[in-house]
Write a protein that holds these residues in place. Structure first.
Motif: not given
Length: 416
Positions: A348-356
């Motif tokens: 879920d790299t995209g989701s992690a990037s979004s949260v960051i």
């Protein structure tokens, strides 16, 4: 740093037929420039925009804070969508929205139309920057990723340096609209890169659930304490810098009585020295004990706040030197903090990037709002913000280090 089997199986520097490795790094650096370019280029014009539109500085500053707020909203959705549909489609859509809204900004007839256009610009920028972080995770791992992050962040650091200078020069030949026409041109260049870019997200790594389910991955990522706790800490530590972005032109132009052009030189000089931060980390500090390293950087930021409150109120040069400590500390810690957060979330790299991105942006908007409060002495107010939130991040980091929450690369893994 110990890597999982999934990470080591990644091909380092995913092949790009048209861009190549250097072109991919340049593209990622350009994407990381969009936020400072979107804010810093028209900073020299903010005081004059009050007169042009007949608005107060509070209303005019909404063009900054509203941009960041909806940028945060945008990346909250763009990242998960990129995990499902791939990085390239999101890049293309985000670039088109940004280009169109930049043109709308340049054609604004009143301050409220400009604020709406800036909101759309922020949403488009969210698609660009959220994907850029995910691409780094797709294409690189381990020390190589940390090095690429440092390179991208160093190059991207040129944006805060050149943007206000360009903005100041534009004011000699045009008005504030010229900055937005320039942003429209830059976004078209980014769109060209996006067309040449080849997808980095492998089919087996894509999220195969529903569209609603892909958005729901944000909740899954946010429940990972090893990820969300340090993300909050690093976001808090970045809050004061966004406060500086919001009020820097008023400090130099209104408080110290300098011209918009001279202000741009001070702003650029700060950015010029700050861009060496990632290099300093990779060259001299990357092998340092990570717990101590982060504590040291946050302590330096706290000291900077104290100096801004005292010496920084006296002359523009003393303010510049006092704030430089905090600015440099922020760029030194950035490769470490970004890589650390990406390591805590295997999928879920995209989701992690979004949260960051969302955390950094929302708290950055808070910093802008706090700095824009009528403090009586605007420099002293900024100093308070720097001191309080840098100290808060320092204390939170040390509490986190003493907790039983694991943290890959710091608590239970050694650096290479």
């Amino acid at each position: 740093m110990t890597q999982s089997p999934k990470q080591t199986s990644h091909e380092i520097g995913t092949k790009q037929t048209y861009l190549g490795h250097k072109g991919l790094v340049a593209f990622m650096a350009l994407m990381n420039m969009f936020i400072p370019l979107s804010t810093d280029m028209y900073l020299p014009a903010l005081p004059s925009m009050n007169s042009y539109f007949g608005s107060s500085s509070t209303i005019t500053n909404l063009t900054l804070s509203a941009f960041f707020l909806f940028y945060a909203v945008g990346i909250l959705f763009w990242g998960p969508l990129s995990d499902k549909y791939g990085r390239k489609p999101i890049l293309l859509v985000g670039s088109i929205i940004y280009a169109a809204s930049s043109i709308a900004c340049a054609l604004s007839v009143n301050i409220y139309f400009l604020i709406i256009a800036r909101i759309l610009q922020g949403i488009g920028a969210g698609g660009i920057t959220s994907v850029s972080m995910a691409i780094v995770k797709d294409a690189y791992s381990g020390k190589k990723r940390e090095s690429v992050l440092a390179i991208c962040q160093t190059i991207a650091g040129l944006a805060p340096m050149i943007a206000p200078i360009i903005g100041g020069l534009i004011l000699r030949f045009s008005d504030w609209r010229g900055s937005f026409w320039t942003l429209a041109l830059i976004s078209l260049v980014n769109l060209g890169f996006s067309v040449l870019f080849q997808e980095t997200l492998k089919d087996e790594d894509r999220y195969n659930g529903t569209l609603f389910g892909s958005i729901g991955r944000l909740i899954v990522v946010s429940k990972n304490k090893s990820f969300i706790v340090p993300a909050l800490i690093f976001s808090i530590s970045s809050l004061p810098f966004m406060g500086y972005i919001a009020v820097s032109s008023y400090i130099y132009v209104d408080y110290f009585g300098l011209s918009a052009q001279v202000y741009s030189y001070f702003f650029a000089a700060n950015a010029l020295l700050s861009i060496v931060g990632p290099y300093i980390y990779v060259k001299f500090l990357s092998n340092m004990d990570k717990k101590l390293f982060a504590s040291m950087i946050m302590a330096i930021s706290t000291l900077s706040g104290v100096l801004v409150m005292t010496l920084g109120t006296l002359t523009p040069m003393l303010f510049w030197v006092s704030f430089l400590l905090m600015s440099l500390a922020g760029t030194v810690i950035r490769p470490f903090s970004t890589n650390l957060l990406l390591d805590q979330q295997e999928n879920d790299t995209g989701s992690a990037s979004s949260v960051i991105g969302t955390l950094f942006t929302i708290l950055g908007s808070v910093g802008m709002s706090l700095a824009s409060i009528p403090w009586g002495n605007i420099v002293f107010g900024l100093g308070i913000i720097i001191t309080v939130f840098s100290l808060l991040s320092l204390l939170s980091w040390n509490v986190f280090m003493k907790s039983n929450i694991p943290c890959l690369g710091v608590k239970n893994a050694s650096s290479n």
